[in-house]
Design an enzyme around this catalytic site. Structure first.
Site: not given
Length: 468
Positions: A148, A184, A186, A189, A315, A323, A447
């Protein structure tokens, strides 16, 4: 199968259709399970609709705009460059987000996965109820995977609404703010701060800790803060946000630094101080599932909760809210239900910040290696020594390898520079597979390419550097 007061029988049910949920559903179907997926809002979840994907679209748009404004170093001069942000948002929503979410919907149908719209609530360990605005239905199930996800944290004094935005609101603005405050610093942000600065905003980032991007090493963060300075992004650290005052056509943000109250007025303020797991209002307690203090569900190495037929991923379980972590855990849980002898192994879990320049890391830092009692050394090769980086005009940054002193095994890597998000995969494989620096050095890299920086760093670790 009877609809109404009787329960509809399901085999494996997945709750949530984000990068954890839809991957779990597809892998379970591939394993021969009859699968249903429940989604209350939109297929693809937060990541595809209002997170990872749309944010990268705006970041890309900002890069194109800046390149159009100033490419004189390449001898390219443009006149009359204008940004039509309405078209930018239409492209993001229709060509990027809709393309991906439609694709996920197609894949679910391809694997004969039933899509059930509505909000799921557990009744017990084998039963749940799905509530739809105009109906409700009870389902019984053999196994469940809860995926969820999470939602933005709202802080006191900054109730979401009007000119106070969460990350979703920040991604869906109708116009580019002239002045934009972000609380924020992080990853979210910093990413969106850089994106809007590139799109023309005057950005201020307020961060409570001593540094933005606190999960990355200082020399990596410096690459981003140096870029912010060039774009006139103001970064205020050790700042405690107090309140937002809506002025009608603007918002004033009050904050405190070193005991002194300050304020800044902008068109909008966006709060990105973290995310909260979506484990409340699911009825997990009715199913007997144990939930920790921060709302996280404890699971074993197969993603199984304390209730043997119910799994949790992404999460809502401990660990980084990424993710790709959710997708990885999804495959493990789906295969575990099919009886496969699998378990999670987070030895090589890459993390990426799509800032300017990009930052990426995997495995251990040198400090973490020493804390673990390992004898290791860090070797750092600059982008400035690479032909491809020079030809791109992107010479800021470096690749750093952390290798053991005894046998040069690569136990960690950090990259700051253009293309870091793509380059980290080779080093994730190296860490996961237990490769040493010689394995990378003996691998022929094309290269000119940015990948050669990884090869050069490995040769440096071997004491045989060519280009430094």
């Amino acid at each position: 199968m009877v609809v109404g007061d009787f329960a509809i029988e399901l085999d494996t049910v997945v709750i949530g259709s984000g990068p954890g949920g839809y991957v779990a559903a597809i892998r379970a179907a591939e394993m021969g399970q009859k699968v249903a997926i429940i989604e209350r809002e939109f297929i693809g979840g937060v990541c595809l609709n209002v997170g990872c994907i749309p944010s990268k679209a705006l970041i890309a748009a900002g890069h194109h705009y800046q390149e159009s404004l100033d490419s004189t170093m390449f001898g390219v001069t443009a006149k009359g460059v204008e940004l039509d942000f309405t078209k930018t948002q239409e492209w993001k929503d229709n060509k990027v987000v809709n393309t991906l979410t439609s694709g996920v919907g197609f894949l679910l149908k391809k694997h004969k996965i039933e899509i059930i719209e509505g909000e799921a609530f557990f009744v017990d360990e084998n039963t749940l109820r799905v509530i739809h605005p105009d109906s409700a239905q009870t389902y019984s199930f053999n196994n469940a995977i809860v995926a969820t996800g999470s939602r933005p944290i709202e802080i006191p004094g900054f109730k979401f609404g009007g000119r106070v935005l969460d990350s979703t609101g920040g991604l869906n603005l109708k116009e580019v703010p002239k002045k934009f405050v972000i609380i924020g610093g992080g990853v979210i942000g910093a990413e969106l701060g850089g994106a809007y600065a590139n799109l023309g905003s005057e950005v201020t980032i307020l961060e409570g800790s001593p540094s933005i991007l606190p999960t990355y090493e200082k020399d990596m963060v410096k690459l981003v803060t140096d870029d912010f300075k060039k774009k006139n992004v103001t970064v205020v650290t050790k700042a405690m946000a107090k309140e937002a005052i809506d002025n009608g056509d603007s918002v004033t943000v009050k904050y405190e630094v070193d005991g002194k109250e300050e304020s800044v007025t902008a068109d909008y303020v966006m709060v990105t101080v973290g995310r909260r797991p979506n484990t409340d209002d699911l009825g997990l307690e009715l199913a007997g599932i144990e939930v920790g203090e921060r709302g996280l569900v404890q699971v074993d190495k197969q993603g199984r909760t304390n209730v043997s037929n119910i799994f949790a991923i992404g999460d809502i379980v401990p660990g980084a809210a990424l993710a790709h972590k959710a997708s990885y855990e999804a495959k493990i849980a789906a295969e575990a239900i099919s009886g496969k002898k699998v378990e999670v192994d987070y030895k090589a879990m890459p993390a990426v910040a799509f800032t300017d320049p990009e930052l990426a890391s995997v495995g251990m830092t040198i400090a973490e290696a020493k804390e673990a009692g390992l004898e290791a050394t860090a070797y750092k090769f600059p982008f400035a020594g690479n032909g491809r980086a020079i030809s791109l005009g992107k010479t800021e940054g470096f690749v750093r390898l952390v290798t053991t002193n005894e046998d040069n095994v690569i136990i960690g890597a950090q990259i700051g520079g253009v293309g870091a998000s793509d380059m980290i995969s080779e080093l994730s494989l190296a860490v996961e597979s237990g490769m040493n620096a010689e394995d990378i050095a003996l691998t022929i890299h094309p290269h000119p390419s940015l990948g050669e920086i990884t090869m050069d760093a490995s040769e440096l670790a071997l004491g045989l550097p060519i280009h430094i």
